[in-house]
Design a protein around this motif. Sequence first.
Motif, PDB file in Angstrom:
ATOM      1  N   GLU A   1      20.397  43.996  69.768  1.00  0.00           N
ATOM      2  CA  GLU A   1      21.510  44.793  70.286  1.00  0.00           C
ATOM      3  C   GLU A   1      22.247  44.025  71.378  1.00  0.00           C
TER       4      GLU A   1
ATOM      5  N   SER B   1      24.698  41.851  69.780  1.00  0.00           N
ATOM      6  CA  SER B   1      25.892  42.618  69.401  1.00  0.00           C
ATOM      7  C   SER B   1      26.767  42.906  70.618  1.00  0.00           C
ATOM      8  N   ILE B   2      26.139  43.212  71.752  1.00  0.00           N
ATOM      9  CA  ILE B   2      26.895  43.471  72.980  1.00  0.00           C
ATOM     10  C   ILE B   2      27.682  42.232  73.389  1.00  0.00           C
TER      11      ILE B   2
ATOM     12  N   ARG C   1      28.716  39.808  71.526  1.00  0.00           N
ATOM     13  CA  ARG C   1      29.828  39.605  70.579  1.00  0.00           C
ATOM     14  C   ARG C   1      31.024  40.469  70.953  1.00  0.00           C
ATOM     15  N   ARG C   2      30.759  41.726  71.275  1.00  0.00           N
ATOM     16  CA  ARG C   2      31.862  42.627  71.607  1.00  0.00           C
ATOM     17  C   ARG C   2      32.521  42.232  72.923  1.00  0.00           C
TER      18      ARG C   2
ATOM     19  N   LEU D   1      34.860  39.294  72.153  1.00  0.00           N
ATOM     20  CA  LEU D   1      36.100  39.718  71.503  1.00  0.00           C
ATOM     21  C   LEU D   1      37.042  40.388  72.498  1.00  0.00           C
ATOM     22  N   GLY D   2      36.470  41.151  73.443  1.00  0.00           N
ATOM     23  CA  GLY D   2      37.308  41.734  74.484  1.00  0.00           C
ATOM     24  C   GLY D   2      37.927  40.685  75.381  1.00  0.00           C
TER      25      GLY D   2
ATOM     26  N   LEU E   1      30.854  34.156  64.370  1.00  0.00           N
ATOM     27  CA  LEU E   1      31.921  34.883  65.056  1.00  0.00           C
ATOM     28  C   LEU E   1      33.140  33.977  65.178  1.00  0.00           C
TER      29      LEU E   1
ATOM     30  N   GLU F   1      30.698  50.801  77.062  1.00  0.00           N
ATOM     31  CA  GLU F   1      30.904  50.078  75.819  1.00  0.00           C
ATOM     32  C   GLU F   1      31.280  48.625  76.128  1.00  0.00           C
ATOM     33  N   ALA F   2      30.636  47.703  75.441  1.00  0.00           N
ATOM     34  CA  ALA F   2      30.814  46.284  75.736  1.00  0.00           C
ATOM     35  C   ALA F   2      32.236  45.795  75.514  1.00  0.00           C
ATOM     36  N   THR F   3      32.934  46.367  74.552  1.00  0.00           N
ATOM     37  CA  THR F   3      34.326  45.962  74.311  1.00  0.00           C
ATOM     38  C   THR F   3      35.177  46.237  75.553  1.00  0.00           C
ATOM     39  N   THR F   4      35.001  47.415  76.131  1.00  0.00           N
ATOM     40  CA  THR F   4      35.735  47.761  77.349  1.00  0.00           C
ATOM     41  C   THR F   4      35.340  46.843  78.496  1.00  0.00           C
TER      42      THR F   4
END
Length: 333
Positions: A30, A33-34, A36-37, A40-41, A67, A139-142
């Motif tokens: 996980e 995955s964090i 990666r996000r 991307l952010g 990625l 959330e990791a994207t934010t």
Amino acid sequence: MITVGIIANPASGKDIRRLVAHGSVFDNDEKVSIVRRVLLGLEAVGVQRVLIMPDRYGIGLKALDTLKLSIEAGLMAMPTTFMPADSQRAAGLMAEQGVRAIVTLGGDGTNRLVAKSCGDVPLMPISTGTNNVFPLMIEATTAGLAAGLVACGKAGPAVAHAPRIDVFRGGASPGAPPDDIALIDAVVYDERFVASRAIWDASKLCEVLLTRAEPGNIGLSSIGAHLLGGDYPPGHGLFLRVGPEGRPVRAPIAPGLIQTVHVAEYRAIAPGDELLVRHERPCVLAFDGERELELRANASALLRLNPLGPRVIDPRRAVEVAARAGAFYTNFG
């Protein structure tokens, strides 16, 4: 180049409190995955380069695998021991290499190590630890967007100092740096040895100094929160003395571990105030929920509340500031 660092601790969220309490396990997959996000952010708002701390599990390498990124991202060159000290060393090297923000994956303990070396570089802490008072459940994207916006100079007002506790063994000399720090709590614990490090027995608490005590926290700061409900002066810390004659307070001192703590004395601590620790019996000083420093009988330590701790990003504020400036409907560059 606009550069951001990422420090992901593979050991966070896996200490002994999974056995003595009911802490959740943050799986390293996980964390991949964090990361990666987050990447991307960062890419989306104009960051040009990302340095990632190498680790035993290979979180950074796995996050980068397959990625597709238009920015430069890779593991930073650094000696590794695959021990907690790597987080502290990586933060110092990132600061030296000019990163404009550091994203951390860990709990209070991981962020404490990072804060010891990051200097003025702002932190974007994501919760993946046991006690998560300092880092945020976000959330990791934010988190990636926010860290990137700050790094690119688009959300400066969203960064502010968090308080910390400066620890001086034997007393403080004028101008001398602290021997250690704590971000949330510094505790005198009735044990002789560091041993398994984590704290889970409230009956061994002697004195507690908190930088914050907001209701809803998990860990030792919840004692102060449940005692006062957040009713103490803004910007102050809180001192608690524990004793059998004190007021019984039920508090979650670890995830799923709710114990009764008898608070015999409490008072607000103003920024800059100091607390001298000296006990007739050997004891241990614990910082942010982990035993760190053994004190001999009658040895002393000085604790000081420092309002100018690490600079921390408020992610929602960062996105708000950037959005109001039109950053999300103009070209980044």
